[in-house]
Design a protein around this motif. Structure first.
Motif, mmCIF file in Angstrom:
data_model
loop_
_atom_site.group_PDB
_atom_site.id
_atom_site.type_symbol
_atom_site.label_atom_id
_atom_site.label_comp_id
_atom_site.label_asym_id
_atom_site.label_seq_id
_atom_site.Cartn_x
_atom_site.Cartn_y
_atom_site.Cartn_z
ATOM 1 N N THR A 24 -21.256 28.041 -6.539
ATOM 2 C CA THR A 24 -20.976 28.216 -6.049
ATOM 3 C C THR A 24 -19.293 27.825 -4.528
ATOM 4 O OG1 THR A 24 -22.848 29.980 -5.480
ATOM 5 C CG2 THR A 24 -21.465 29.982 -3.974
ATOM 6 N N LYS A 25 -18.653 28.673 -4.232
ATOM 7 C CA LYS A 25 -17.796 28.303 -3.839
ATOM 8 C C LYS A 25 -17.501 28.914 -2.186
ATOM 9 C CE LYS A 25 -15.287 24.243 -2.082
ATOM 10 N NZ LYS A 25 -15.801 23.438 -1.946
ATOM 11 N N ALA A 26 -17.064 28.560 -1.571
ATOM 12 C CA ALA A 26 -16.908 29.896 -0.631
ATOM 13 C C ALA A 26 -15.161 30.026 -0.775
ATOM 14 C CB ALA A 26 -16.532 29.439 0.938
ATOM 15 N N PHE A 84 -16.555 34.702 1.736
ATOM 16 C CA PHE A 84 -16.005 34.355 0.526
ATOM 17 C C PHE A 84 -16.826 34.737 -0.091
ATOM 18 C CE2 PHE A 84 -12.277 37.573 -1.070
ATOM 19 C CZ PHE A 84 -12.746 37.698 -2.359
ATOM 20 N N PHE A 85 -17.336 34.418 -1.589
ATOM 21 C CA PHE A 85 -17.405 33.515 -2.728
ATOM 22 C C PHE A 85 -17.370 33.954 -4.077
ATOM 23 C CE2 PHE A 85 -20.555 33.044 1.185
ATOM 24 C CZ PHE A 85 -20.498 31.871 1.117
ATOM 25 N N ILE A 86 -16.994 32.804 -4.177
ATOM 26 C CA ILE A 86 -17.327 33.121 -5.982
ATOM 27 C C ILE A 86 -18.157 31.853 -6.098
ATOM 28 C CG2 ILE A 86 -15.322 30.653 -5.741
ATOM 29 C CD1 ILE A 86 -13.706 32.002 -8.448
ATOM 30 N N SER A 137 -20.554 33.852 -16.930
ATOM 31 C CA SER A 137 -20.219 34.710 -16.044
ATOM 32 C C SER A 137 -19.658 34.711 -15.223
ATOM 33 C CB SER A 137 -21.465 35.774 -15.855
ATOM 34 O OG SER A 137 -22.505 34.412 -14.612
ATOM 35 N N ILE A 138 -18.527 35.757 -14.229
ATOM 36 C CA ILE A 138 -17.775 35.045 -12.426
ATOM 37 C C ILE A 138 -18.659 35.981 -11.741
ATOM 38 C CG2 ILE A 138 -15.390 36.420 -13.417
ATOM 39 C CD1 ILE A 138 -14.057 34.047 -12.295
ATOM 40 N N GLY A 139 -18.241 35.694 -10.663
ATOM 41 C CA GLY A 139 -18.491 37.090 -9.819
ATOM 42 C C GLY A 139 -17.924 36.223 -8.066
ATOM 43 N N PHE A 140 -17.492 37.408 -6.839
ATOM 44 C CA PHE A 140 -16.736 37.949 -6.497
ATOM 45 C C PHE A 140 -17.819 38.630 -5.157
ATOM 46 C CE2 PHE A 140 -13.486 36.961 -9.205
ATOM 47 C CZ PHE A 140 -13.052 36.065 -8.697
#
Length: 400
Positions: free
Chosen positions: A347-349, A363-365, A389-392
């Motif tokens: 997880t990264k901002a 706002f994170f990815i 998976s990828i999420g925002f």
């Protein structure tokens, strides 16, 4: 606590807890340091900044008075203290209500969406058939929620969350659904205990299956033994019902009432590394007895707060024992599964890359990988599956 005079060690711990949002532990550590080092102005200003973040104006104003009494306080520090005091007094009493909104978009790329067995065969009425369903598929989802939190005294709060999700599968339709959920939670601190009873209501409208309605209630308790060690335990009750109609004539066979128990231990080594271990037991009683099962879980997790990202690595082992033979599959075997689920999540901002887009780093990815290995005495459930998976996710506070 074993090295209370080690200023550097305790400051590292305070910074770590601050990054995690655990202001209670941060404040406790800094207050202890201020007592040990009463002439350290930087310490007092650090504590003051945390008290402001934690919305503790009374404590902050009291600390400002202490800072002003320091005989050799520099003009710059005095001006800073006066400015913070003016802002706090202008804000008035702390807000009883806080309102938040969150939005999320995500995609899952599954390499065995239908849990096809390793041999691509399955049992049916004591015979062996081919298991030729599609394995590869993608699921895209979007969700949004509104949360209201009300403070009750200094140590308690109640939370209301209304959320909705829409999911769309690319090839098949199993994961095509819309859901709506309401959660009510209460948190209170009693000494080192944080008690959290909750109630959850949820409705899922599947495109090609019966509508599911569920209710869950329970509680959790987090107990901080020390700065590095903590215990947690909890219980939940759930009741899930499927709407039986002329189109879904056996939908309520899988109606299930469940009881779940959990216990865990958390260990924080330093500001970078933390670990947890959890044990779980659940008893699920369905209307149709062939769907009754008990499961026993062991969950291990390693968390790394690294400079480039927050990384979490986990491994869950579950033993699932069913209560009655399902003769429609195999009349000679009572189903028993052993599953192992491994995952890694980063997880990264977004603000770390583009400060202008995400100045407050809300706002994170998230990128993740999961591998499931299921070993079963019935070949239908003997499979391996991988998913990426990828999420925002974006969170907003309305009444700052």
């Amino acid at each position: 606590l074993q090295k209370p005079n080690d200023l550097e060690l305790n400051l590292k711990y305070a910074r770590q807890q601050g990054k995690m949002g655990n202001y209670k532990q941060t404040i406790a550590t800094l207050e202890r340091l201020v007592i040990l080092y009463p002439d350290n102005v930087d310490l007092k200003f650090y504590l003051l900044s945390i008290l402001v973040k934690a919305d503790s104006p009374d404590k902050a104003l009291g600390l400002i008075e202490e800072i002003k009494l320091i005989s050799d306080l520099s003009p710059e520090d005095l001006a800073s203290a006066n400015e913070i005091e003016t802002n706090l007094k202008a804000q008035g009493a702390p807000k009883l209500w806080n309102f938040y909104a969150d939005m999320a978009l995500g995609g899952v790329f599954n390499q065995n969406v239908n849990s096809v067995s390793k041999t691509r065969t399955q049992s049916s009425s004591d015979s062996i058939d081919g298991f030729n369903t599609a394995m590869y598929d993608r699921v895209f989802s979007g969700s949004g929620g509104i949360t209201a939190i009300r403070s009750i005294g200094e140590a308690s709060s109640i939370m209301f969350n209304l959320s909705g999700t829409s999911s769309q599968q690319d090839v098949e339709t199993t994961d095509n659904f819309e859901s709506l959920g309401l959660t009510v939670g209460f948190d209170t601190s009693i000494g080192n205990h944080i008690l959290s009873p909750y109630l959850m209501l949820n409705k899922i409208d599947y495109e090609t299956d019966a509508i599911n309605s569920s209710i869950m209630g329970g509680f959790g308790n987090y107990y901080a033994i020390s700065d590095a060690h903590a215990l947690n335990y909890g219980y939940s009750y759930s009741d899930s019902k499927n709407n039986q109609t002329s189109s879904y004539t056996t939908a309520d066979d899988t109606n299930v009432v469940g009881h779940s128990f959990s216990a865990g231990y958390d260990f924080t080594l330093n500001e970078i590394i933390s670990t947890s271990i959890g044990l779980g037991y659940a008893d699920n009683n369905a209307k149709e007895d062939t769907n009754d099962y008990k499961n026993y879980d062991l969950d291990l997790r390693l968390n790394l707060s690294l400079p480039f990202a927050y990384v979490s690595i986990g491994n869950l082992t579950s033993l699932i024992d069913y209560s009655k033979i399902d003769t429609s599959i195999n009349s000679n075997l009572l189903r028993s599964d052993l599953t192992n689920t491994s995952d890694i999540m980063l997880t990264k901002a977004i603000g770390d890359f583009f400060p202008s887009i995400d100045p407050d780093q809300s706002f994170f990815i998230t990128l993740s990988y999961e591998r499931v290995i299921s070993e079963s005495n019935i070949l239908n459930y003997d499979y391996t599956g991988d998913s990426y998976s990828i999420g925002f996710n974006k969170a907003l506070q309305f009444n700052k």
